[in-house]
Structures are given as C-alpha cells and as structure tokens.
Write a protein that holds these residues in place. Structure first.
Motif, PDB file in Angstrom:
ATOM      1  N   GLN A 190     -81.965  42.479 132.859  1.00 28.27           N
ATOM      2  CA  GLN A 190     -82.387  42.538 131.458  1.00 28.27           C
ATOM      3  C   GLN A 190     -81.698  41.453 130.638  1.00 28.27           C
ATOM      4  N   LYS A 191     -80.407  41.282 130.859  1.00 33.42           N
ATOM      5  CA  LYS A 191     -79.656  40.263 130.120  1.00 33.42           C
ATOM      6  C   LYS A 191     -80.192  38.872 130.423  1.00 33.42           C
ATOM      7  N   GLN A 192     -80.430  38.592 131.708  1.00 32.22           N
ATOM      8  CA  GLN A 192     -80.955  37.281 132.084  1.00 32.22           C
ATOM      9  C   GLN A 192     -82.331  37.032 131.467  1.00 32.22           C
ATOM     10  N   ALA A 193     -83.196  38.046 131.538  1.00 33.73           N
ATOM     11  CA  ALA A 193     -84.538  37.902 130.977  1.00 33.73           C
ATOM     12  C   ALA A 193     -84.491  37.717 129.464  1.00 33.73           C
ATOM     13  N   LEU A 194     -83.562  38.421 128.800  1.00 33.96           N
ATOM     14  CA  LEU A 194     -83.427  38.291 127.349  1.00 33.96           C
ATOM     15  C   LEU A 194     -82.968  36.886 126.971  1.00 33.96           C
ATOM     16  N   GLN A 195     -82.004  36.337 127.722  1.00 39.55           N
ATOM     17  CA  GLN A 195     -81.557  34.972 127.465  1.00 39.55           C
ATOM     18  C   GLN A 195     -82.712  33.981 127.642  1.00 39.55           C
TER      19      GLN A 195
ATOM     20  N   ALA B  55     -93.066  19.372 114.380  1.00 40.87           N
ATOM     21  CA  ALA B  55     -94.441  19.044 114.048  1.00 40.87           C
ATOM     22  C   ALA B  55     -94.730  19.233 112.563  1.00 40.87           C
ATOM     23  N   LEU B  56     -94.052  20.201 111.939  1.00 42.71           N
ATOM     24  CA  LEU B  56     -94.263  20.471 110.516  1.00 42.71           C
ATOM     25  C   LEU B  56     -93.385  19.613 109.619  1.00 42.71           C
ATOM     26  N   GLY B  57     -92.427  18.902 110.208  1.00 41.62           N
ATOM     27  CA  GLY B  57     -91.534  18.069 109.418  1.00 41.62           C
ATOM     28  C   GLY B  57     -90.498  18.862 108.642  1.00 41.62           C
ATOM     29  N   VAL B  58     -90.054  19.990 109.205  1.00 42.71           N
ATOM     30  CA  VAL B  58     -89.041  20.827 108.560  1.00 42.71           C
ATOM     31  C   VAL B  58     -87.887  21.041 109.530  1.00 42.71           C
ATOM     32  N   HIS B  59     -86.862  21.752 109.068  1.00 43.93           N
ATOM     33  CA  HIS B  59     -85.689  22.023 109.881  1.00 43.93           C
ATOM     34  C   HIS B  59     -85.472  23.529 110.007  1.00 43.93           C
ATOM     35  N   ILE B  60     -84.908  23.945 111.139  1.00 43.04           N
ATOM     36  CA  ILE B  60     -84.547  25.355 111.331  1.00 43.04           C
ATOM     37  C   ILE B  60     -83.240  25.620 110.597  1.00 43.04           C
ATOM     38  N   ALA B  61     -83.286  26.525 109.616  1.00 42.47           N
ATOM     39  CA  ALA B  61     -82.098  26.815 108.814  1.00 42.47           C
ATOM     40  C   ALA B  61     -81.335  28.031 109.325  1.00 42.47           C
ATOM     41  N   GLY B  62     -81.981  28.905 110.062  1.00 41.53           N
ATOM     42  CA  GLY B  62     -81.314  30.106 110.549  1.00 41.53           C
ATOM     43  C   GLY B  62     -82.307  31.101 111.096  1.00 41.53           C
ATOM     44  N   ILE B  63     -81.785  32.231 111.576  1.00 46.35           N
ATOM     45  CA  ILE B  63     -82.612  33.302 112.138  1.00 46.35           C
ATOM     46  C   ILE B  63     -82.634  34.471 111.164  1.00 46.35           C
ATOM     47  N   VAL B  64     -83.824  34.941 110.872  1.00 43.61           N
ATOM     48  CA  VAL B  64     -83.983  36.082 109.964  1.00 43.61           C
ATOM     49  C   VAL B  64     -83.927  37.395 110.734  1.00 43.61           C
ATOM     50  N   SER B  65     -84.641  37.474 111.872  1.00 40.18           N
ATOM     51  CA  SER B  65     -84.646  38.717 112.650  1.00 40.18           C
ATOM     52  C   SER B  65     -85.086  38.434 114.075  1.00 40.18           C
ATOM     53  N   VAL B  66     -84.672  39.325 115.006  1.00 37.16           N
ATOM     54  CA  VAL B  66     -85.053  39.257 116.418  1.00 37.16           C
ATOM     55  C   VAL B  66     -85.436  40.659 116.870  1.00 37.16           C
ATOM     56  N   ASN B  67     -86.619  40.790 117.463  1.00 33.45           N
ATOM     57  CA  ASN B  67     -87.088  42.095 117.947  1.00 33.45           C
ATOM     58  C   ASN B  67     -87.470  41.982 119.421  1.00 33.45           C
ATOM     59  N   PRO B  68     -86.608  42.505 120.342  1.00 33.30           N
ATOM     60  CA  PRO B  68     -86.935  42.427 121.775  1.00 33.30           C
ATOM     61  C   PRO B  68     -87.752  43.624 122.238  1.00 33.30           C
ATOM     62  N   ALA B  69     -88.543  43.415 123.305  1.00 34.49           N
ATOM     63  CA  ALA B  69     -89.305  44.484 123.946  1.00 34.49           C
ATOM     64  C   ALA B  69     -89.232  44.265 125.450  1.00 34.49           C
ATOM     65  N   TYR B  70     -88.762  45.285 126.192  1.00 37.77           N
ATOM     66  CA  TYR B  70     -88.542  45.150 127.626  1.00 37.77           C
ATOM     67  C   TYR B  70     -89.747  45.676 128.401  1.00 37.77           C
ATOM     68  N   VAL B  71     -90.136  44.946 129.434  1.00 39.92           N
ATOM     69  CA  VAL B  71     -91.267  45.330 130.268  1.00 39.92           C
ATOM     70  C   VAL B  71     -90.825  45.307 131.727  1.00 39.92           C
TER      71      VAL B  71
ATOM     72  N   VAL C 206     -88.917  40.280 129.371  1.00 37.12           N
ATOM     73  CA  VAL C 206     -88.514  40.598 128.002  1.00 37.12           C
ATOM     74  C   VAL C 206     -89.346  39.746 127.044  1.00 37.12           C
ATOM     75  N   ASN C 207     -89.972  40.390 126.093  1.00 35.40           N
ATOM     76  CA  ASN C 207     -90.691  39.698 125.021  1.00 35.40           C
ATOM     77  C   ASN C 207     -89.891  39.822 123.731  1.00 35.40           C
ATOM     78  N   VAL C 208     -89.677  38.725 123.054  1.00 31.71           N
ATOM     79  CA  VAL C 208     -88.940  38.763 121.787  1.00 31.71           C
ATOM     80  C   VAL C 208     -89.756  38.104 120.688  1.00 31.71           C
ATOM     81  N   GLN C 209     -89.725  38.713 119.526  1.00 28.49           N
ATOM     82  CA  GLN C 209     -90.321  38.108 118.323  1.00 28.49           C
ATOM     83  C   GLN C 209     -89.178  37.669 117.429  1.00 28.49           C
ATOM     84  N   VAL C 210     -89.111  36.365 117.170  1.00 29.10           N
ATOM     85  CA  VAL C 210     -88.020  35.815 116.375  1.00 29.10           C
ATOM     86  C   VAL C 210     -88.603  35.176 115.115  1.00 29.10           C
TER      87      VAL C 210
END
Length: 287
Positions: free
Chosen positions: A212-217, A233-249, A277-281
């Motif tokens: 699970q840990k390996q798949a999550l990474q 592609a959008l010409g912007v920068h990543i400023a940070g992470i708002v949320s992470v939602n994992p789902a294990y299969v 593992v599927n994650v929505q970030v």
C-alpha cells in the motif's frame, strides 16, 4: 367664505405631508431589503476576499507481486442412515484430514490457528420413487395387426421417504508456504476430504501494508508529474497542495479450478496480484 378657504388649504397640506412620509418609509424599506439580499455577495467580492486558483489531478499507483498467502476451503461430506452415524463418520474423517494437514513438514508450517471451521450442517435426505405399472392392451384408435399389443405405463407419485442424513463439515486452511499448496491439497484429499471449494490467493497483513505504501508513493508521483505538466502548459506555477484523497483498490485472486491429481503433488500456479492506489490531489497555482 375666507375662513372656509383657509381651513381647506391646511387640510390638503397635511395630506401631502402624510403621503411624503409614507413614500420615504417605503423607499427606506426597499433599500434595507436590497442591502440584506446583496450583503453576502458584497462581503465575498470586497477588497478583503482572497481568490484561490487550483488544478485537480488524479494519480494512479500500482504494485504487482506474487502472493504470499493462500486460503484453501475444504470439506468432508458423507451420508448415513441415521443422524448419529452420519455425524460420527464425518467427525472421524474430518479429524483425519486435520491431522494429515498438521503433520506435513513445510518450510512455513501450518498450526491449529491456521485451520478454522467455517460451515457445518446436518440435513435429512428424502427420496421420492414413483410407482409405475406397465399394462398391455389390444384396443386402440388404429386397429393393430392380430396378436400385436400396445404397452401402457401408468405412474403414481408416492410420499417422499426419509432415506438418511447428510453431513457437511467445511474448514478453511491458511497456507503461507506457497510452494506446498499442492501437498496440502493432496494430504487433505488422501485423508478423506471430498470437496475443494477453491483457493484464494492474497497477501499477509504486513506485506499488504508495505505494498500500500509503495502504491501510494507511486500514485503521488504520478499526480505530481501530471500537475507539473499542466502547470507548464498553462504558464503557471505550483504553489502548494490543498488536499489529497487516496482510495485503495485490491482484489484477491480466487481459483475455483483446483483439482487433485495422481501426480506427486497437485500443481498450483499462483501468478501475481496487484495493489492499486488512486489519489485525487488539488494543487494551488500562482502566476
């Protein structure tokens, strides 16, 4: 006449004043109502409001490896004229099956804790035999040659009769020596097990946690790569992470085709299993 004219003029003036005051009150009420309706929008759109821009990506991480645990479902079924005899015969056979499994010499031995009874049933067995009588007749709609007869069979249903009792005792065996699954099956059937419901290939709890840990990474890395590509592609920068939602299969593999054979050991192919593992970030972006 002059007095009457004076009084009439003063009455009209008071009426005008009353109408004027009423109009002012109505206007004030409308203004307050409009302000109450638009107030939330005004606050959100004011100079103190902050507008956060984000992008959302879905990352997928998969780890595939061979299972390190197998769950076998075996059963002993038998029938006897009486319930007592059926239960006794089943108990003797089931004990021999368990002893045969525990007596195997394996690199990762099977203990009593690895064997669990999962089903036990004792049911009556009924048999219904129809009584049929065959008769012959020479009277038919179409005349038969002399001496020929036409047989007729008449059957009547009888009341079901109790003929015995059937017992089924099913056990679950956890095997951690993946190279000895065939030996376990052969030992069980050799001792009297006459039903194999199937084999479930899976992972031990420790192995599953690591996978699970390996798949999550892997899923997080996949999401990060997608986010960077989109930001570029959008010409912007990543400023940070708002949320992470994992789902294990994870789906164990079940083999219902396990069959014993006359070979030295029944061949069992374990194959590989996947943990996904599927994650929505949600990432915050800036110009």
């Amino acid at each position: 006449m002059g007095t009457a004219s004076c009084c009439t003029q003063r009455t009209m003036t008071d009426s005008n004043k009353w109408n004027y005051v009423t109009a002012l009150a109505i206007i004030a009420l409308v203004i307050v109502s409009v302000f109450a309706i638009t107030r939330p929008t005004t606050i959100l759109g004011g100079t103190g409001a902050t507008s956060q821009r984000t992008i959302t990506v879905n990352g997928v991480g998969t780890v595939e490896t061979a299972p390190d645990e197998a769950i076998l479902v075996l059963a002993v079924t038998n029938q006897a004229p009486t319930a007592e005899q059926a239960a006794k015969d089943n108990a003797n056979t089931a004990s021999r099956v368990v002893d045969a499994i525990l007596g195997l010499s394996l690199s990762k031995g099977i203990t009593k804790d690895d064997i669990t009874t999962i089903d036990y049933s004792l049911t009556p067995v009924y048999s219904q035999i129809d009584k049929c009588v065959t008769t012959t007749t020479t009277t038919t709609e179409v005349p038969l040659p002399p001496g020929d007869t036409k047989p007729q069979v008449t059957c009547t249903a009888t009341t079901p009769q109790l003929v015995g009792y059937a017992v089924r005792n099913a056990i679950q065996v956890t095997v951690k020596d993946m190279n000895s699954i065939g030996k376990v099956l052969d030992a069980a059937t050799g001792a009297g097990a006459n039903e194999i419901s199937g084999i479930t290939f899976t992972f031990t709890s420790g192995t599953y946690a690591n996978l699970q840990k390996q798949a999550l990474q892997n899923a997080i890395q996949d999401a990060s790569g997608q986010a960077q590509t989109m930001a570029t592609a959008l010409g912007v920068h990543i400023a940070g992470i708002v949320s992470v939602n994992p789902a294990y299969v994870y789906r164990p593999y079940i083999n219902y085709k396990a069959e014993t054979s006359g070979a030295a050991s029944t061949p069992i192919q374990t194959g590989t299993l996947q943990v996904t593992v599927n994650v929505q970030v949600i990432y915050e972006i800036s110009a």
